[in-house]
Design a protein around this motif. Structure first.
Motif, mmCIF file in Angstrom:
data_model
loop_
_atom_site.group_PDB
_atom_site.id
_atom_site.type_symbol
_atom_site.label_atom_id
_atom_site.label_comp_id
_atom_site.label_asym_id
_atom_site.label_seq_id
_atom_site.Cartn_x
_atom_site.Cartn_y
_atom_site.Cartn_z
ATOM 1 N N TRP A 49 50.350 39.059 6.506
ATOM 2 C CA TRP A 49 50.926 37.731 6.300
ATOM 3 C C TRP A 49 50.544 37.278 4.891
ATOM 4 O O TRP A 49 49.374 37.389 4.498
ATOM 5 N N THR A 50 51.513 36.775 4.145
ATOM 6 C CA THR A 50 51.283 36.299 2.776
ATOM 7 C C THR A 50 51.618 34.821 2.688
ATOM 8 O O THR A 50 52.647 34.383 3.206
ATOM 9 N N GLY A 91 50.417 43.064 23.086
ATOM 10 C CA GLY A 91 50.073 44.283 22.366
ATOM 11 C C GLY A 91 49.224 44.075 21.134
ATOM 12 O O GLY A 91 48.885 45.042 20.439
ATOM 13 N N GLY A 92 48.881 42.828 20.820
ATOM 14 C CA GLY A 92 47.981 42.553 19.702
ATOM 15 C C GLY A 92 46.537 42.650 20.155
ATOM 16 O O GLY A 92 46.243 43.073 21.279
ATOM 17 N N ARG A 93 45.623 42.220 19.307
ATOM 18 C CA ARG A 93 44.220 42.249 19.709
ATOM 19 C C ARG A 93 43.460 41.107 19.047
ATOM 20 O O ARG A 93 43.899 40.557 18.021
ATOM 21 N N VAL A 94 42.334 40.771 19.635
ATOM 22 C CA VAL A 94 41.454 39.751 19.073
ATOM 23 C C VAL A 94 40.492 40.446 18.121
ATOM 24 O O VAL A 94 39.735 41.328 18.521
ATOM 25 N N GLN A 95 40.549 40.056 16.863
ATOM 26 C CA GLN A 95 39.722 40.677 15.828
ATOM 27 C C GLN A 95 38.370 39.970 15.705
ATOM 28 O O GLN A 95 37.332 40.616 15.586
ATOM 29 N N ASP A 98 51.038 43.194 17.147
ATOM 30 C CA ASP A 98 51.132 44.556 17.659
ATOM 31 C C ASP A 98 51.470 45.580 16.583
ATOM 32 O O ASP A 98 51.583 46.775 16.871
ATOM 33 N N GLN A 99 51.604 45.110 15.311
ATOM 34 C CA GLN A 99 51.817 46.044 14.190
ATOM 35 C C GLN A 99 50.649 46.024 13.200
ATOM 36 O O GLN A 99 50.700 46.685 12.172
ATOM 37 N N GLY A 100 49.607 45.241 13.527
ATOM 38 C CA GLY A 100 48.397 45.240 12.715
ATOM 39 C C GLY A 100 48.267 44.128 11.707
ATOM 40 O O GLY A 100 47.279 44.090 10.956
ATOM 41 N N ALA A 101 49.219 43.193 11.647
ATOM 42 C CA ALA A 101 49.119 42.072 10.705
ATOM 43 C C ALA A 101 48.131 41.038 11.245
ATOM 44 O O ALA A 101 48.294 40.543 12.362
#
Length: 243
Positions: free
Chosen positions: A74-75, A212-216, A233-236
């Protein structure tokens, strides 16, 4: 006009966010379910890019990442009346120009730059598209935090670059600076973290995981609310913010 839309963004005010994703259709599914966004094709945007709407107002855009070597991110874009002039000031202050100012149809002019520490951000010179139609509301932009290795140098760089937005009488910065090690491992490169407002932090984190995302980084307190860092779910990476 939405209540939280600024009619004209002061130079240095965060005015837009966009995600560069390998799969825009997957991004539409993820963020559509997570934030209730709908999507609008934009003939002025690059092929495959879409504008995200919340309750009919623009809040973000998703674009196809054309180079697999680039990060999925994200920018944030900061407003400016003159992208060329601001690029010159960025370079003079020790930053770097990644992509020189480029017209985006009739919408405006964009440029991609870094600060002296290497954190990447965009500039937006508006024409037909002024920026956020909604902000500070659930499912829309709420804050951006710069995580850096040298907060004093960052404060000097951005304080000089965006003085009125950060310190002027009508300042509404939506922009903070903090050491990387406050939240992330010390080896994490300097970067901007875009925050979206949510009503229920725990429920939204569960939804991120379901999609499909995750908690960082689990919830932590800040001066501007309670935040959690997640990835789609794509790593952003982005943050959820409950004020």
């Amino acid at each position: 006009m939405a209540e939280n839309r600024a009619p004209e963004y002061t130079e240095g005010t965060p005015c837009w966010v966009d995600a560069q994703l390998p799969d825009v259709e997957a991004g539409k599914r993820f963020y559509g379910e997570l934030f209730g966004w709908t999507f609008q094709e934009q003939p002025d945007l690059p092929s495959g890019a879409v504008r995200a709407l919340k309750d009919g107002e623009p809040v973000a855009s998703l674009a196809h990442k054309t180079d697999g070597r680039l990060p999925t991110v994200w920018t944030v874009s900061f407003a400016t009346p003159d992208a060329e002039a601001l690029c010159r000031r960025v370079r003079a202050a020790g930053g770097r120009i990644v992509s020189a100012p480029l017209p985006v149809g009739a919408l405006g002019v964009t440029a991609l730059v870094t600060d002296p520490g290497g954190a990447v951000f965009a500039l937006w010179q508006p024409a037909g598209h002024p920026g956020f139609g909604r902000r500070h509301e659930p499912g829309s932009f709420a804050w951006v935090q710069l995580y850096t290795r040298d907060t004093e140098a960052a404060n000097t760089f951005y304080g000089d670059l965006f003085h009125d937005a950060l310190f002027g009488p009508d300042a509404d910065p939506d922009f903070g600076r903090a050491p990387v090690s406050d939240v992330f491992p010390a080896e994490m490169p300097p970067h901007f973290l875009v925050h979206f407002a949510v009503e229920d932090l725990a429920a939204t984190m569960e939804e991120v995981t379901r999609l499909g995302g995750r908690v960082q980084v689990p919830p932590f307190g800040t001066s501007y609310g309670t935040a959690a860092v997640v990835t789609d779910d794509q790593g952003a990476s982005f943050a959820l913010l409950r004020r």
